[in-house]
Design a protein around this motif. Structure first.
Motif, PDB file in Angstrom:
ATOM      1  N   VAL A 214       0.837  -1.197   0.000  1.00 28.05           N
ATOM      2  CA  VAL A 214       0.000   0.000   0.000  1.00 28.05           C
ATOM      3  C   VAL A 214       0.872   1.247   0.000  1.00 28.05           C
ATOM      4  O   VAL A 214       0.585   2.226  -0.703  1.00 28.05           O
ATOM      5  CB  VAL A 214      -0.944  -0.009   1.215  1.00 28.05           C
ATOM      6  N   PHE A 215       1.943   1.225   0.797  1.00 27.49           N
ATOM      7  CA  PHE A 215       2.856   2.369   0.828  1.00 27.49           C
ATOM      8  C   PHE A 215       3.512   2.586  -0.536  1.00 27.49           C
ATOM      9  O   PHE A 215       3.719   3.725  -0.968  1.00 27.49           O
ATOM     10  CB  PHE A 215       3.933   2.157   1.889  1.00 27.49           C
ATOM     11  N   ALA A 216       3.824   1.497  -1.221  1.00 30.09           N
ATOM     12  CA  ALA A 216       4.447   1.610  -2.547  1.00 30.09           C
ATOM     13  C   ALA A 216       3.497   2.178  -3.585  1.00 30.09           C
ATOM     14  O   ALA A 216       3.933   2.587  -4.664  1.00 30.09           O
ATOM     15  CB  ALA A 216       4.944   0.232  -2.993  1.00 30.09           C
ATOM     16  N   MET A 217       2.199   2.224  -3.274  1.00 33.90           N
ATOM     17  CA  MET A 217       1.221   2.777  -4.211  1.00 33.90           C
ATOM     18  C   MET A 217       1.230   4.305  -4.242  1.00 33.90           C
ATOM     19  O   MET A 217       0.687   4.911  -5.161  1.00 33.90           O
ATOM     20  CB  MET A 217      -0.190   2.301  -3.846  1.00 33.90           C
ATOM     21  N   MET A 218       1.837   4.941  -3.245  1.00 30.76           N
ATOM     22  CA  MET A 218       1.829   6.400  -3.184  1.00 30.76           C
ATOM     23  C   MET A 218       2.500   7.051  -4.393  1.00 30.76           C
ATOM     24  O   MET A 218       1.969   7.998  -4.960  1.00 30.76           O
ATOM     25  CB  MET A 218       2.485   6.883  -1.889  1.00 30.76           C
ATOM     26  N   PRO A 219       3.664   6.571  -4.838  1.00 34.72           N
ATOM     27  CA  PRO A 219       4.243   7.158  -6.052  1.00 34.72           C
ATOM     28  C   PRO A 219       3.345   7.001  -7.272  1.00 34.72           C
ATOM     29  O   PRO A 219       3.284   7.905  -8.120  1.00 34.72           O
ATOM     30  CB  PRO A 219       5.559   6.382  -6.220  1.00 34.72           C
ATOM     31  N   LEU A 220       2.627   5.875  -7.370  1.00 34.72           N
ATOM     32  CA  LEU A 220       1.707   5.683  -8.498  1.00 34.72           C
ATOM     33  C   LEU A 220       0.506   6.612  -8.383  1.00 34.72           C
ATOM     34  O   LEU A 220       0.022   7.145  -9.385  1.00 34.72           O
ATOM     35  CB  LEU A 220       1.249   4.221  -8.562  1.00 34.72           C
ATOM     36  N   PHE A 221       0.004   6.798  -7.165  1.00 37.32           N
ATOM     37  CA  PHE A 221      -1.103   7.725  -6.941  1.00 37.32           C
ATOM     38  C   PHE A 221      -0.707   9.131  -7.393  1.00 37.32           C
ATOM     39  O   PHE A 221      -1.484   9.831  -8.061  1.00 37.32           O
ATOM     40  CB  PHE A 221      -1.477   7.722  -5.458  1.00 37.32           C
ATOM     41  N   LEU A 230      -1.956  17.327 -16.250  1.00 33.65           N
ATOM     42  CA  LEU A 230      -0.930  17.782 -17.191  1.00 33.65           C
ATOM     43  C   LEU A 230      -1.257  19.201 -17.663  1.00 33.65           C
ATOM     44  O   LEU A 230      -2.402  19.534 -17.949  1.00 33.65           O
ATOM     45  CB  LEU A 230      -0.864  16.835 -18.396  1.00 33.65           C
ATOM     46  N   GLY A 231      -0.225  20.014 -17.731  1.00 31.43           N
ATOM     47  CA  GLY A 231      -0.430  21.386 -18.186  1.00 31.43           C
ATOM     48  C   GLY A 231      -0.667  22.384 -17.078  1.00 31.43           C
ATOM     49  O   GLY A 231      -0.762  23.584 -17.341  1.00 31.43           O
ATOM     50  N   THR A 232      -0.767  21.902 -15.836  1.00 27.83           N
ATOM     51  CA  THR A 232      -0.989  22.833 -14.722  1.00 27.83           C
ATOM     52  C   THR A 232       0.318  23.426 -14.203  1.00 27.83           C
ATOM     53  O   THR A 232       0.285  24.376 -13.417  1.00 27.83           O
ATOM     54  CB  THR A 232      -1.705  22.112 -13.566  1.00 27.83           C
ATOM     55  N   GLY A 233       1.441  22.861 -14.610  1.00 24.31           N
ATOM     56  CA  GLY A 233       2.733  23.384 -14.164  1.00 24.31           C
ATOM     57  C   GLY A 233       3.193  22.862 -12.820  1.00 24.31           C
ATOM     58  O   GLY A 233       4.249  23.265 -12.330  1.00 24.31           O
ATOM     59  N   LYS A 234       2.434  21.977 -12.220  1.00 30.10           N
ATOM     60  CA  LYS A 234       2.822  21.438 -10.920  1.00 30.10           C
ATOM     61  C   LYS A 234       3.812  20.296 -11.092  1.00 30.10           C
ATOM     62  O   LYS A 234       3.689  19.480 -11.994  1.00 30.10           O
ATOM     63  CB  LYS A 234       1.584  20.952 -10.150  1.00 30.10           C
ATOM     64  N   ARG A 235       4.772  20.278 -10.188  1.00 31.57           N
ATOM     65  CA  ARG A 235       5.800  19.243 -10.235  1.00 31.57           C
ATOM     66  C   ARG A 235       5.306  17.951  -9.597  1.00 31.57           C
ATOM     67  O   ARG A 235       4.336  17.942  -8.837  1.00 31.57           O
ATOM     68  CB  ARG A 235       7.069  19.729  -9.537  1.00 31.57           C
ATOM     69  N   TYR A 236       6.060  16.885  -9.877  1.00 33.18           N
ATOM     70  CA  TYR A 236       5.671  15.571  -9.342  1.00 33.18           C
ATOM     71  C   TYR A 236       5.691  15.575  -7.815  1.00 33.18           C
ATOM     72  O   TYR A 236       4.829  14.964  -7.166  1.00 33.18           O
ATOM     73  CB  TYR A 236       6.616  14.498  -9.877  1.00 33.18           C
ATOM     74  N   GLY A 237       6.669  16.259  -7.206  1.00 31.95           N
ATOM     75  CA  GLY A 237       6.754  16.310  -5.748  1.00 31.95           C
ATOM     76  C   GLY A 237       5.528  16.932  -5.107  1.00 31.95           C
ATOM     77  O   GLY A 237       5.125  16.547  -4.004  1.00 31.95           O
ATOM     78  N   GLU A 238       4.896  17.907  -5.782  1.00 28.42           N
ATOM     79  CA  GLU A 238       3.681  18.514  -5.256  1.00 28.42           C
ATOM     80  C   GLU A 238       2.527  17.515  -5.262  1.00 28.42           C
ATOM     81  O   GLU A 238       1.714  17.483  -4.334  1.00 28.42           O
ATOM     82  CB  GLU A 238       3.326  19.749  -6.085  1.00 28.42           C
ATOM     83  N   HIS A 239       2.469  16.714  -6.321  1.00 23.32           N
ATOM     84  CA  HIS A 239       1.436  15.669  -6.382  1.00 23.32           C
ATOM     85  C   HIS A 239       1.669  14.616  -5.298  1.00 23.32           C
ATOM     86  O   HIS A 239       0.708  14.114  -4.701  1.00 23.32           O
ATOM     87  CB  HIS A 239       1.435  15.014  -7.759  1.00 23.32           C
ATOM     88  N   LEU A 240       2.934  14.277  -5.053  1.00 25.32           N
ATOM     89  CA  LEU A 240       3.246  13.290  -4.019  1.00 25.32           C
ATOM     90  C   LEU A 240       2.876  13.811  -2.636  1.00 25.32           C
ATOM     91  O   LEU A 240       2.357  13.063  -1.794  1.00 25.32           O
ATOM     92  CB  LEU A 240       4.739  12.941  -4.069  1.00 25.32           C
ATOM     93  N   LEU A 241       3.124  15.087  -2.392  1.00 30.85           N
ATOM     94  CA  LEU A 241       2.725  15.709  -1.131  1.00 30.85           C
ATOM     95  C   LEU A 241       1.213  15.615  -0.935  1.00 30.85           C
ATOM     96  O   LEU A 241       0.728  15.230   0.143  1.00 30.85           O
ATOM     97  CB  LEU A 241       3.169  17.172  -1.124  1.00 30.85           C
ATOM     98  N   PHE A 242       0.464  15.950  -1.970  1.00 25.46           N
ATOM     99  CA  PHE A 242      -0.997  15.878  -1.907  1.00 25.46           C
ATOM    100  C   PHE A 242      -1.457  14.435  -1.680  1.00 25.46           C
ATOM    101  O   PHE A 242      -2.390  14.185  -0.911  1.00 25.46           O
ATOM    102  CB  PHE A 242      -1.584  16.418  -3.210  1.00 25.46           C
ATOM    103  N   ALA A 243      -0.793  13.477  -2.313  1.00 22.06           N
ATOM    104  CA  ALA A 243      -1.139  12.062  -2.145  1.00 22.06           C
ATOM    105  C   ALA A 243      -0.926  11.607  -0.709  1.00 22.06           C
ATOM    106  O   ALA A 243      -1.755  10.877  -0.141  1.00 22.06           O
ATOM    107  CB  ALA A 243      -0.311  11.207  -3.108  1.00 22.06           C
TER     108      ALA A 243
END
Length: 323
Positions: A214-221, A230-243
């Motif tokens: 389950v923890f390994a699913m966070m990067p996929l989330f 896509l196109g919002t300009g947000k970096r992957y790290g920001e998405h990971l924080l939100f996840a």
């Protein structure tokens, strides 16, 4: 250097790195200069602070995490971080608490106050059936019953025997084994283990391995979020924080749903409703967009995440059961 006798007094040289110090902390390594033997209270505070994440920051973190979807992520992204607990610690804390509660509750789980334990099959003693039989059976029942018939539920071996006679199923198994050698054997072994000893080994594999899956699913989330936005300009790290924040909230809600006593399902209904609408509300607050577009992205995200989660759990159980 200072001796051990001077532990209760300020030191002139840092005991850790040897640098000359004049204040309460070493400017080189950050260690305290006023040392004393640790007390029991300090040990308890260190344990709570570092392993359960219950510090002075907890109240602020919990208030935003529970009642203001997405605001905790926005605060972190806008640079206001010191007043809150780190996202990874929040996620790890609530996920570990959930799996601990889930494990120690055994098989009797109450989701939102509703008992979900399967009803066990009632085993009837043959001697009791003879005693309970009427002295004068009806004419319809007077005929001799089939010797192979039984009122007892079929065993796992009986089910396997019946499935082995199904030609369609056997053809599917042959095709799968031809395209993916060994996968059928692993699946059958997992099913066999699930029926042995009440599935004790499978349960052990579940609680020891699934939390890591389950923890390994966070990067996929986070990757799914990256694709959806896509196109919002947000970096992957920001998405990971939100996840991390949103999934920490989900684990917290699931833990509360497990702990709700039976007989108060309305509380579970309220928590389940808040759990359902929390993620799309947080998505719209952090990423923006219309309600319809956010709802569509939320549906796609949930489908992909649940599908990935199911596959990861099945693979983890299969690999663990084969060893």
């Amino acid at each position: 250097m200072n001796s051990e006798v001077d532990l209760h007094h300020a030191v002139t040289d840092c005991p850790n790195c040897g640098a000359s110090v004049s204040g309460n902390f070493c400017h080189q390594c950050g260690q305290e200069t006023v040392l004393h033997p640790p007390s029991t209270r300090e040990f308890v505070h260190e344990f709570i602070g570092h392993y359960v994440a219950l510090e002075g920051k907890l109240l602020q973190t919990m208030k935003l995490l529970l009642f203001k979807p997405g605001v905790l992520s926005l605060e972190y992204l806008q640079g206001r971080r010191v007043r809150y607990i780190e996202p990874l610690r929040v996620y790890l804390t609530f996920s570990l608490i959930f799996f601990a509660v889930f494990k120690f509750m055994g098989e009797e789980h109450h989701i939102g106050g509703i008992k979900t334990q399967a009803v066990p099959a009632v085993q009837v003693d043959p001697q009791d059936k003879k005693k309970a039989a009427p002295a004068h059976p009806p004419a319809a029942a007077a005929a001799k019953p089939d010797e192979n018939e039984s009122d007892d539920p079929p065993s796992a071996d009986d089910v396997r025997a019946e499935l082995s006679k199904d030609e369609t199923l056997q053809d599917i198994k042959k095709d799968l084994d031809k395209d993916h050698p060994g996968i059928v054997a692993k699946f059958e072994k997992m099913i066999s283990i699930a029926g042995d000893d009440n599935g004790a080994k499978l349960k052990k594999v579940f609680f020891s391995s699934v939390p890591y899956a389950v923890f390994a699913m966070m990067p996929l989330f986070a990757l799914y979020l990256k694709i959806l936005y896509l196109g919002t300009g947000k970096r992957y790290g920001e998405h990971l924080l939100f996840a991390l924040h949103t999934n920490a909230f989900a684990f917290l809600m699931l833990t509360l749903l497990l702990l709700i006593p039976a007989g108060v399902p309305w509380v579970g209904n309220l928590l389940g409703l808040w759990l359902t609408f929390y993620l799309p509300t947080a998505m719209r607050r952090v990423y923006g967009g219309s309600r319809k577009l956010t709802a569509l992205r939320w549906i796609v995200l949930m489908f992909l995440h649940l599908l990935t989660l199911i596959v990861a759990i099945l693979v983890t159980l299969g690999v663990g059961a084969s060893h």
